[in-house]
Design an enzyme around this catalytic site. Structure first.
Site, PDB file in Angstrom:
ATOM      1  N   ASP A  13       7.295   7.274  -0.645  1.00 36.12           N
ATOM      2  CA  ASP A  13       7.807   6.303  -1.614  1.00 36.12           C
ATOM      3  C   ASP A  13       9.303   6.453  -1.861  1.00 36.12           C
ATOM      4  O   ASP A  13       9.802   6.219  -2.965  1.00 36.12           O
ATOM      5  CB  ASP A  13       7.042   6.412  -2.952  1.00 36.12           C
ATOM      6  CG  ASP A  13       5.555   6.229  -2.745  1.00 36.12           C
ATOM      7  OD1 ASP A  13       5.188   5.366  -1.924  1.00 36.12           O
ATOM      8  OD2 ASP A  13       4.766   6.937  -3.385  1.00 36.12           O
ATOM      9  N   LYS A  16      11.451   3.508   2.018  1.00 34.94           N
ATOM     10  CA  LYS A  16      11.514   3.247   3.465  1.00 34.94           C
ATOM     11  C   LYS A  16      11.409   1.756   3.749  1.00 34.94           C
ATOM     12  O   LYS A  16      12.084   1.220   4.626  1.00 34.94           O
ATOM     13  CB  LYS A  16      10.376   3.988   4.194  1.00 34.94           C
ATOM     14  CG  LYS A  16      10.436   5.490   4.056  1.00 34.94           C
ATOM     15  CD  LYS A  16       9.233   6.176   4.676  1.00 34.94           C
ATOM     16  CE  LYS A  16       7.932   5.954   3.940  1.00 34.94           C
ATOM     17  NZ  LYS A  16       7.867   6.538   2.597  1.00 34.94           N
ATOM     18  N   GLY A  40       2.429   2.111   1.129  1.00 35.96           N
ATOM     19  CA  GLY A  40       2.759   0.934   0.320  1.00 35.96           C
ATOM     20  C   GLY A  40       4.267   0.801   0.327  1.00 35.96           C
ATOM     21  O   GLY A  40       4.973   1.640  -0.216  1.00 35.96           O
ATOM     22  N   HIS A  41       4.767  -0.212   1.030  1.00 38.02           N
ATOM     23  CA  HIS A  41       6.211  -0.385   1.176  1.00 38.02           C
ATOM     24  C   HIS A  41       6.624  -1.678   0.490  1.00 38.02           C
ATOM     25  O   HIS A  41       6.204  -2.765   0.900  1.00 38.02           O
ATOM     26  CB  HIS A  41       6.589  -0.421   2.671  1.00 38.02           C
ATOM     27  CG  HIS A  41       6.256   0.862   3.388  1.00 38.02           C
ATOM     28  ND1 HIS A  41       6.463   1.039   4.725  1.00 38.02           N
ATOM     29  CD2 HIS A  41       5.755   2.042   2.932  1.00 38.02           C
ATOM     30  CE1 HIS A  41       6.097   2.266   5.061  1.00 38.02           C
ATOM     31  NE2 HIS A  41       5.651   2.885   3.996  1.00 38.02           N
ATOM     32  N   GLN A 224       4.521   7.383   4.889  1.00 36.78           N
ATOM     33  CA  GLN A 224       4.405   8.722   4.301  1.00 36.78           C
ATOM     34  C   GLN A 224       5.744   9.466   4.454  1.00 36.78           C
ATOM     35  O   GLN A 224       6.777   8.816   4.412  1.00 36.78           O
ATOM     36  CB  GLN A 224       3.231   9.507   4.920  1.00 36.78           C
ATOM     37  CG  GLN A 224       1.864   8.983   4.509  1.00 36.78           C
ATOM     38  CD  GLN A 224       1.431   7.729   5.234  1.00 36.78           C
ATOM     39  OE1 GLN A 224       1.399   7.708   6.451  1.00 36.78           O
ATOM     40  NE2 GLN A 224       1.067   6.697   4.513  1.00 36.78           N
TER      41      GLN A 224
HETATM   42  P1  GDP Z   1       8.287   3.407   0.527  1.00 36.94           P
HETATM   43  O1  GDP Z   1       6.840   3.740   0.507  1.00 36.94           O
HETATM   44  O2  GDP Z   1       9.126   4.546   1.016  1.00 36.94           O
HETATM   45  O3  GDP Z   1       8.605   2.132   1.255  1.00 36.94           O
HETATM   46  O4  GDP Z   1       8.714   3.196  -0.983  1.00 36.94           O
HETATM   47  P2  GDP Z   1       7.900   2.306  -2.071  1.00 36.94           P
HETATM   48  O5  GDP Z   1       8.143   0.874  -1.763  1.00 36.94           O
HETATM   49  O6  GDP Z   1       6.500   2.781  -2.200  1.00 36.94           O
HETATM   50  O7  GDP Z   1       8.615   2.771  -3.395  1.00 36.94           O
HETATM   51  C1  GDP Z   1       9.964   2.547  -3.621  1.00 36.94           C
HETATM   52  C2  GDP Z   1      10.106   1.641  -4.854  1.00 36.94           C
HETATM   53  O8  GDP Z   1      11.446   1.672  -5.287  1.00 36.94           O
HETATM   54  C3  GDP Z   1       9.813   0.171  -4.554  1.00 36.94           C
HETATM   55  O9  GDP Z   1       9.253  -0.397  -5.699  1.00 36.94           O
HETATM   56  C4  GDP Z   1      11.180  -0.420  -4.251  1.00 36.94           C
HETATM   57  O10 GDP Z   1      11.267  -1.786  -4.565  1.00 36.94           O
HETATM   58  C5  GDP Z   1      12.039   0.393  -5.172  1.00 36.94           C
HETATM   59  N1  GDP Z   1      13.396   0.655  -4.674  1.00 36.94           N
HETATM   60  C6  GDP Z   1      13.814   0.872  -3.401  1.00 36.94           C
HETATM   61  N2  GDP Z   1      15.131   1.182  -3.382  1.00 36.94           N
HETATM   62  C7  GDP Z   1      15.537   1.146  -4.663  1.00 36.94           C
HETATM   63  C8  GDP Z   1      16.803   1.416  -5.311  1.00 36.94           C
HETATM   64  O11 GDP Z   1      17.808   1.746  -4.689  1.00 36.94           O
HETATM   65  N3  GDP Z   1      16.828   1.280  -6.675  1.00 36.94           N
HETATM   66  C9  GDP Z   1      15.727   0.941  -7.412  1.00 36.94           C
HETATM   67  N4  GDP Z   1      15.836   0.858  -8.726  1.00 36.94           N
HETATM   68  N5  GDP Z   1      14.548   0.698  -6.830  1.00 36.94           N
HETATM   69  C10 GDP Z   1      14.444   0.817  -5.485  1.00 36.94           C
HETATM   70  P1  IMO Z   2       4.344   5.607   1.698  1.00 32.73           P
HETATM   71  O1  IMO Z   2       4.410   5.168   3.128  1.00 32.73           O
HETATM   72  C1  IMO Z   2       3.158   8.670  -1.162  1.00 32.73           C
HETATM   73  C2  IMO Z   2      -0.430  11.004  -0.179  1.00 32.73           C
HETATM   74  C3  IMO Z   2      -1.644  10.801  -1.058  1.00 32.73           C
HETATM   75  C4  IMO Z   2      -2.271  12.179  -0.970  1.00 32.73           C
HETATM   76  C5  IMO Z   2      -2.020  12.587   0.465  1.00 32.73           C
HETATM   77  C6  IMO Z   2      -3.195  12.327   1.401  1.00 32.73           C
HETATM   78  O2  IMO Z   2       4.166   4.495   0.733  1.00 32.73           O
HETATM   79  O3  IMO Z   2       5.475   6.531   1.361  1.00 32.73           O
HETATM   80  P2  IMO Z   2      -4.229  10.116   2.461  1.00 32.73           P
HETATM   81  O4  IMO Z   2      -4.845   8.911   1.823  1.00 32.73           O
HETATM   82  O5  IMO Z   2      -3.082   9.814   3.348  1.00 32.73           O
HETATM   83  O6  IMO Z   2      -5.266  10.982   3.151  1.00 32.73           O
HETATM   84  O7  IMO Z   2      -3.669  10.993   1.233  1.00 32.73           O
HETATM   85  O8  IMO Z   2      -0.899  11.820   0.890  1.00 32.73           O
HETATM   86  N1  IMO Z   2       0.114   9.757   0.413  1.00 32.73           N
HETATM   87  C7  IMO Z   2       1.241   9.176  -0.006  1.00 32.73           C
HETATM   88  N2  IMO Z   2       2.079   9.471  -1.024  1.00 32.73           N
HETATM   89  N3  IMO Z   2       3.447   7.655  -0.334  1.00 32.73           N
HETATM   90  C8  IMO Z   2       2.643   7.360   0.713  1.00 32.73           C
HETATM   91  O9  IMO Z   2       2.963   6.424   1.622  1.00 32.73           O
HETATM   92  C9  IMO Z   2       1.457   8.110   0.893  1.00 32.73           C
HETATM   93  N4  IMO Z   2       0.453   8.075   1.790  1.00 32.73           N
HETATM   94  C10 IMO Z   2      -0.358   9.096   1.493  1.00 32.73           C
HETATM   95  O10 IMO Z   2      -1.281  10.458  -2.369  1.00 32.73           O
HETATM   96  O11 IMO Z   2      -1.572  13.077  -1.793  1.00 32.73           O
HETATM   97 MG    MG Z   3       5.213   3.700  -0.820  1.00 28.75          MG
END
Ligand code: GDP
Ligand code: IMO
Ligand code: MG
Length: 425
Positions: A13, A16, A40-41, A224
């Site tokens: 998270d 990416k 979840g991106h 991840q």
């Molecule tokens: P990922 O799994 O690495 O793609 O990250 P996620 O999308 O799960 O979580 C990142 C969250 O931060 C999302 O809700 C994005 O919209 C938000 N986000 C990404 N870059 C920024 C930033 O520079 N500032 C803020 N405030 N939010 C951001």
């Molecule tokens: P993105 O791509 C954050 C974590 C789960 C758990 C462990 C194993 O959005 O960054 P799993 O279901 O993969 O067997 O769970 O990995 N986990 C993540 N944490 N971001 C993710 O993906 C994750 N995908 C799995 O919370 O601790």
């Molecule tokens: Mg994510």
């Protein structure tokens, strides 16, 4: 050499999705190479938010063909739903290609993920309960079903019967659950899913190699992150795939000689969801503030993330493990308004001072962070677009992270939207 890899440097998270979307404007192919719908991106474009799970975050850029590579585990129902959701919002999903060698997540994988987590009780990993671990376990045990099996009903049924014989015994005798029906699964996968996915199933390895030969731009999007990697992460509190740059090669079929840029994504602080060690975790008001301001609730499960200060030791290790060429620092704006900020530069284990992540997990569980304290900034960063606009303490924070991690920071995120970033000289 046109291949760029995007990897998470922490526990997921990091943003990416946003960075991939940003870079996809200059790419011909965006490829997911591992993981599944545990990812979840979130990408925000023109005020509209898109939560992507299996489909590469390049789908919102018109130029990119989006490939779900052989290293991904695919729940077909989820993929179809995601494609339909995007299509309903006007996104062209004919650009989605699915590797015939990717493994399928089957209903018994979901069931097993749920019951085994329950069975582990206080030792539960906190998985996303999406069947990821059980699907990769079957892949390694060589009883997995692959996407290509959807195109051969006879083989699909044979493999399903073999797998289900064992799974139903485990589900009923070990976990006291009802056995699953092979007929029902076959009907769903072959009659409902296969016709919808067939137009997308492709020989993605050779498509990507032909693209390389024609000098196309390719971006490999990790899901991840480094410390959720099955080999290099905080085992057993990891996922069941290889999100590191090494995994990008196996999961896409592109040899490492073609990788010319590895971009590590790092959040300006740190979060983790699920169980496992986290030395800089803040279980106080500061942690609550990071969670509230950063909206740190999972895209996939809605779970509240754990939050803490930036851990430079961890990201330094990620730089080694992935051979990072640069870092994109995200969510710097979330740190607006803090009087002081802390960065972990080492760990203390009793009398010992450690400057690297200890290989022994028991040590990592008990270490105390050693912090450097830096001055914060009071100016909101979210509207800034150039490096010269950043207040001096923000610049010093960035420079401090660069020197503590040993990698150049090329981009800084100042908000969730596609246009909220600052490129650094
Ligand atoms: P990922 O799994 O690495 O793609 O990250 P996620 O999308 O799960 O979580 C990142 C969250 O931060 C999302 O809700 C994005 O919209 C938000 N986000 C990404 N870059 C920024 C930033 O520079 N500032 C803020 N405030 N939010 C951001
Ligand atoms: P993105 O791509 C954050 C974590 C789960 C758990 C462990 C194993 O959005 O960054 P799993 O279901 O993969 O067997 O769970 O990995 N986990 C993540 N944490 N971001 C993710 O993906 C994750 N995908 C799995 O919370 O601790
Ligand atoms: Mg994510």
């Amino acid at each position: 050499m046109p291949v760029t890899v995007v990897v998470g440097t922490q526990w997921g998270d990091e943003g990416k999705g946003k960075l991939t979307d940003l870079m996809a404007a200059d790419c011909d192919y965006v490829v997911r190479y591992q993981g599944g719908h545990n990812a979840g991106h979130t990408v925000v474009v023109d005020g509209q938010s898109f939560a992507l799970s299996l489909i590469p975050s390049g789908i919102l850029s018109e130029r990119a063909t989006c490939v779900i590579g052989n290293g991904v585990v695919v729940e077909p129902g989820v993929l179809i739903e995601e494609m339909e959701r995007l299509a309903a919002r006007g996104v062209d999903i004919s650009r989605v290609l699915l590797s015939g060698s990717a493994h399928l997540i089957m209903p018994y994988h979901l069931e097993l993920d749920k019951v085994s987590e329950r069975y582990l009780g206080k030792n539960a990993l906190g998985t996303t309960k999406r069947g990821i671990g059980p699907a990769y376990a079957d892949k390694a045990s060589r009883i997995g079903l692959r996407v290509q099996d959807l195109l051969d009903p006879k083989i699909f049924r044979e493999k399903l019967d073999v797998a289900l014989r064992e799974k139903n015994l485990v589900l009923s005798k070990v976990y006291n659950r009802l056995p699953l029906s092979a007929d029902e699964i076959a009907r769903k996968y072959l009659d409902e899913y296969a016709p919808k996915l067939a137009p997308h199933i492709a020989d993605t390895v050779n498509i990507l190699h032909r693209a390389i030969e024609s000098d196309k731009e390719i971006l490999l999007e990790g899901a991840q992150a480094t410390f959720l990697d099955i080999d290099h992460g905080t085992y057993p509190f990891v996922t069941s795939s290889s999100p590191t740059a090494g995994g990008a090669s196996a999961g896409s079929g592109i040899g490492p000689r073609y990788f010319n840029r590895v971009v590590g994504i790092a959040k300006a602080y740190l979060t983790r969801v699920g169980a496992g060690p986290f030395p800089t975790e803040l279980k106080d008001e500061t942690g609550d503030r990071l969670i509230e301001v950063g909206h740190e609730f999972g895209t996939v499960t809605g779970r509240r993330r754990r939050a803490g200060w930036f851990d430079a030791v961890l990201v330094r290790q990620a730089a080694r493990l992935n051979s990072l060429s640069e870092i994109a620092l995200t969510k710097l704006d979330v740190l607006d308004g803090f009087e002081t900020l802390k960065v972990c530069i080492g760990y203390r284990d009793g009398d010992l001072v450690l400057d690297a992540v200890p290989y022994h997990q028991s040590v990592f569980h008990r270490v105390e962070p050693i912090y450097e304290e830096l001055e914060g900034w009071m100016t909101p960063l979210s509207s800034f677009t150039t490096a010269s606009q950043l207040p001096p303490p923000a610049r010093r924070y960035i420079e401090f992270l660069e020197s503590a991690v040993g990698v150049k920071i090329s981009t800084v995120g100042v908000g969730p939207s596609r246009d909220q970033f600052v490129r650094l000289p």
